[in-house]
Each structure stands twice: as structure tokens, then as C-alpha cells.
Motif scaffolding. Structure first.
Motif, short mmCIF file in Angstrom:
data_model
loop_
_atom_site.label_atom_id
_atom_site.label_comp_id
_atom_site.label_asym_id
_atom_site.label_seq_id
_atom_site.Cartn_x
_atom_site.Cartn_y
_atom_site.Cartn_z
N SER A 46 8.99 -20.86 -12.80
CA SER A 46 9.57 -21.76 -13.80
C SER A 46 11.06 -21.80 -13.48
CB SER A 46 9.31 -21.21 -15.21
OG SER A 46 10.09 -20.06 -15.42
N PRO A 47 11.80 -22.71 -14.10
CA PRO A 47 13.23 -22.81 -13.73
C PRO A 47 13.99 -21.48 -13.81
CG PRO A 47 12.60 -24.70 -15.03
CD PRO A 47 11.41 -23.78 -15.04
N GLN A 48 13.56 -20.60 -14.71
CA GLN A 48 14.31 -19.35 -14.90
C GLN A 48 13.55 -18.11 -14.45
OE1 GLN A 48 17.54 -19.16 -15.83
NE2 GLN A 48 17.51 -21.38 -15.72
N GLU A 49 12.30 -18.29 -14.07
CA GLU A 49 11.49 -17.11 -13.77
C GLU A 49 10.62 -17.29 -12.54
OE1 GLU A 49 10.73 -15.49 -18.34
OE2 GLU A 49 9.12 -16.51 -17.25
N LEU A 50 10.31 -16.15 -11.95
CA LEU A 50 9.36 -16.12 -10.84
C LEU A 50 8.35 -15.03 -11.21
CD1 LEU A 50 10.69 -16.39 -7.29
CD2 LEU A 50 8.92 -14.73 -7.73
N ARG A 51 7.08 -15.41 -11.28
CA ARG A 51 6.06 -14.43 -11.70
C ARG A 51 5.20 -14.03 -10.51
NH1 ARG A 51 4.70 -17.88 -16.81
NH2 ARG A 51 6.61 -17.43 -17.98
N LEU A 52 5.10 -12.72 -10.32
CA LEU A 52 4.30 -12.17 -9.23
C LEU A 52 3.05 -11.52 -9.81
CD1 LEU A 52 7.19 -10.40 -7.29
CD2 LEU A 52 6.00 -12.47 -6.56
N ALA A 53 1.89 -11.86 -9.26
CA ALA A 53 0.63 -11.24 -9.70
C ALA A 53 0.29 -10.12 -8.73
CB ALA A 53 -0.47 -12.28 -9.73
N ILE A 54 0.09 -8.91 -9.27
CA ILE A 54 -0.25 -7.75 -8.44
C ILE A 54 -1.71 -7.39 -8.73
CG2 ILE A 54 0.35 -5.37 -7.85
CD1 ILE A 54 3.17 -5.96 -8.96
N ALA A 55 -2.59 -7.69 -7.79
CA ALA A 55 -4.02 -7.44 -7.98
C ALA A 55 -4.41 -6.18 -7.22
CB ALA A 55 -4.82 -8.63 -7.48
N VAL A 56 -4.96 -5.21 -7.94
CA VAL A 56 -5.37 -3.95 -7.33
C VAL A 56 -6.84 -4.00 -6.93
CG1 VAL A 56 -5.53 -1.45 -7.69
CG2 VAL A 56 -3.62 -2.72 -8.65
N LYS A 57 -7.66 -4.60 -7.81
CA LYS A 57 -9.08 -4.76 -7.52
C LYS A 57 -9.48 -6.19 -7.87
CE LYS A 57 -10.70 -0.02 -8.32
NZ LYS A 57 -11.46 0.84 -9.23
N ASP A 58 -10.52 -6.68 -7.19
CA ASP A 58 -10.94 -8.05 -7.42
C ASP A 58 -11.41 -8.28 -8.86
OD1 ASP A 58 -10.29 -8.73 -4.91
OD2 ASP A 58 -12.33 -8.59 -4.10
N ASP A 59 -12.07 -7.27 -9.45
CA ASP A 59 -12.65 -7.47 -10.77
C ASP A 59 -11.73 -7.00 -11.92
OD1 ASP A 59 -12.83 -4.90 -9.91
OD2 ASP A 59 -14.80 -4.50 -10.80
N VAL A 60 -10.52 -6.67 -11.57
CA VAL A 60 -9.55 -6.24 -12.60
C VAL A 60 -8.43 -7.28 -12.67
CG1 VAL A 60 -7.89 -4.44 -13.26
CG2 VAL A 60 -10.07 -3.81 -12.18
N GLY B 21 0.83 -1.20 0.00
CA GLY B 21 0.00 0.00 0.00
C GLY B 21 0.85 1.25 0.00
N ALA B 22 0.26 2.33 -0.53
CA ALA B 22 0.88 3.66 -0.49
C ALA B 22 -0.24 4.66 -0.73
CB ALA B 22 1.97 3.79 -1.55
N ALA B 23 -0.47 5.52 0.24
CA ALA B 23 -1.60 6.48 0.16
C ALA B 23 -2.90 5.72 -0.12
CB ALA B 23 -1.29 7.54 -0.87
N SER B 24 -3.60 6.07 -1.21
CA SER B 24 -4.88 5.40 -1.49
C SER B 24 -4.69 4.11 -2.29
CB SER B 24 -5.80 6.35 -2.25
OG SER B 24 -5.17 6.71 -3.47
N PHE B 25 -3.46 3.84 -2.69
CA PHE B 25 -3.20 2.63 -3.49
C PHE B 25 -3.10 1.42 -2.56
CE2 PHE B 25 0.07 -0.35 -4.96
CZ PHE B 25 -0.44 -0.72 -6.19
N HIS B 26 -3.73 0.31 -2.99
CA HIS B 26 -3.61 -0.93 -2.23
C HIS B 26 -3.57 -2.11 -3.19
CE1 HIS B 26 -5.14 -4.42 0.06
NE2 HIS B 26 -4.29 -3.93 0.95
N ALA B 27 -2.70 -3.04 -2.96
CA ALA B 27 -2.61 -4.20 -3.86
C ALA B 27 -2.24 -5.44 -3.08
CB ALA B 27 -1.56 -3.94 -4.94
N ARG B 28 -2.65 -6.58 -3.62
CA ARG B 28 -2.28 -7.87 -3.03
C ARG B 28 -1.35 -8.58 -4.03
NH1 ARG B 28 -5.77 -12.37 0.14
NH2 ARG B 28 -5.89 -10.60 1.54
N ILE B 29 -0.21 -8.97 -3.53
CA ILE B 29 0.78 -9.61 -4.41
C ILE B 29 0.84 -11.10 -4.07
CG2 ILE B 29 3.22 -9.63 -5.11
CD1 ILE B 29 3.33 -6.69 -4.04
N THR B 30 0.68 -11.93 -5.08
CA THR B 30 0.78 -13.38 -4.88
C THR B 30 1.77 -13.95 -5.89
OG1 THR B 30 -1.10 -13.69 -6.35
CG2 THR B 30 -1.57 -13.68 -3.98
#
Lengths: 144, 111
Positions: free
Chosen positions: B52-66, B38-47
Motif C-alpha cells: 500500500s502507499p505506506q506499507e509493505l506486507r510480507l507473508a511468512i509461510a512455515v507450513k502449507d496448511d498453516v 531457514g535456520a536449523a530445522s526451521f524453514h519458511a517461504r517469504i512472499t
């Protein structure tokens, strides 16, 4: 400071054939031949250097490798008669992060390789068949 | 040289401090399975979206329907080419991100 990234311990194996190739490359022009053979508990060093037209063979052994803080200490067992010659050859090609203690012990300063924000502690280096087994203790990387 | 599998921990407090250094208003709270940012009015959930052997993917969800924004952390961008390091798995915990690395090796070029 809490490290950004940390680890508990890592076992590394160093390939003796690769070390041999690097050593040969390092002494090219100083020696006519150099072979390092890795056996459990011993590295046998065999080399040859021409003096005039006569090729003079020499042999040495490394029976253990010790760790002193951030340095790796490699004592070389060598006949006393050839020690000055080998020291002279080593001195000509020695990199700045290596010092030589008499009669012939190489001290490699590891902190010259690593940036200050990386904390690596080598616990043990064993000489094994075909190379070296290195036991690295808990460590980490700090970031600021 | 070669190494056996090992694990590294990316410390949650250190990451949060690092982010705060750059964005003083930012907060980063690690939980088991996700990170709240979070920062000010911004809020996100990171999962963790995938590894994969060479990559790590992070999903940043700001809103449930986006749909989440996916950020890919690639080992290739962090390591020199002569280092063979593979990701075997990763998980987000309260203490940080634990990354399991598989067996690998490095063959540094001659100096």
C-alpha cells in the motif's frame, strides 16, 4: 561493501519560495529585508540593511551552482564595494558546514548532513524558474 | 523539496549477510517472487502479501496448511514525519527486493 539499499538516480526539485523563507529566517536581525528570486539560470538576491536611519539596498546574483566532490559551491556576484559588508553579515550567521571563499563564494559541505553509511553523489544543480533542480546519481546505504 | 518516481533495490546478498551476522545459522535465498528462509530445522517461504502507499506486507509461510504470518513494514516507522514517500509497487527478485516509489516530497522543519 555491497550497499544494503541502492538507487540509480533521483531528480529532486527544491522550492525557491521555501529557500527564500529559510534564508530570511537565517538573516533575521542582521538584515531588514532579503528576497531570493529564482529564474532560469539565475538567483537574484535583493536585500536592505539599515545603517543608522538610512536603509541601504543591495543586490547580488547567483548565476550557477557547482558541485565539487561532496561540496556545493555557490559563487555570488556582487559589487565589490559591498562585498566586505555582506561577508561580515554572512560570517556572523554562517553555520559550521559552510565556508566562504573570497570574494563571495559559499561552499556547503554536504557530508556534514549525511551519516557516513549513506553514499549520495550530486551530479548537477541547475537554477530553474521557481527553484533548483538537483540531479542525484547512483548511490546507496550500507548497513553494518 | 519534491522528487519524481524512482526505484530502490534492497540487495539480497547484503540482507543475507545482515541476517547471518545476527543469526549465524540462518540462510536467506532470494528467488523471483519469493525468499527461502531457514535456520536449523526451521524453514519458511517469504512472499509479498500486499503493498500500500505506506506499507509493505510480507507473508511468512512455515507450513502449507498453516496460515502465513504477515509482517508489516511501515514507512512511517522508518522515516521522519516531514518526508512524504509512497510505495507504488514492490517485487522480490533473485537480486533482492525492488521497491518503486512514487512522487513525493519533504519539508524539513526550520532548524
Amino acid at each position: 561493501m555491497t550497499p544494503l539499499v541502492s538507487w540509480d538516480g533521483i531528480s529532486i526539485r527544491v522550492d525557491g519560495a521555501r529557500v527564500n523563507a529559510l534564508a530570511r529566517q537565517q538573516v533575521a536581525g542582521q538584515l531588514d529585508d532579503l528576497t531570493l528570486t529564482f529564474r532560469a539560470g539565475k538567483i537574484h538576491v535583493a536585500g536592505r540593511r539599515k545603517v543608522g536611519i538610512i536603509p541601504l539596498p543591495f543586490f547580488a546574483d547567483v548565476n550557477s551552482i557547482a558541485v565539487e566532490g561532496k561540496s556545493v559551491v555557490v559563487p555570488v556576484s556582487i559589487p565589490a564595494i559591498v562585498a566586505p559588508v555582506i561577508r561580515a553579515i554572512a560570517a556572523a550567521k554562517i553555520p559550521p558546514f559552510v565556508t566562504v571563499r573570497p570574494p563571495l563564494t559559499f561552499v556547503v559541505q554536504l557530508d556534514r548532513f549525511l551519516p557516513s553509511f549513506v553514499d549520495v553523489q550530486i551530479r548537477e544543480i541547475r537554477i530553474i524558474d521557481g527553484g533548483l533542480a538537483v540531479n542525484i546519481g547512483p548511490g546507496g546505504v550500507s548497513w553494518k | 523539496m519534491q522528487w519524481d518516481p524512482f526505484r530502490i533495490r534492497v540487495n539480497s546478498d547484503a540482507v543475507a549477510a545482515l541476517i547471518r551476522d545476527r543469526v549465524p545459522a540462518a540462510t536467506l535465498v532470494f528467488n523471483d517472487g519469493f525468499i527461502e528462509a531457514g535456520a536449523a530445522s526451521f524453514h519458511a517461504r517469504i512472499t509479498l502479501a500486499a503493498t500500500s502507499p505506506q506499507e509493505l506486507r510480507l507473508a511468512i509461510a512455515v507450513k502449507d496448511d498453516v496460515p502465513a504470518i504477515v509482517v508489516t513494514v511501515s514507512l512511517a516507522t522508518l522515516l521522519p514525519g516531514f518526508v512524504d514517500l509512497v510505495i507504488a509497487g514492490a517485487e522480490i527478485t533473485r537480486e533482492g527486493v525492488i521497491v518503486s516509489l512514487g512522487p513525493g516530497g519533504a519539508d524539513p522543519p526550520p532548524a
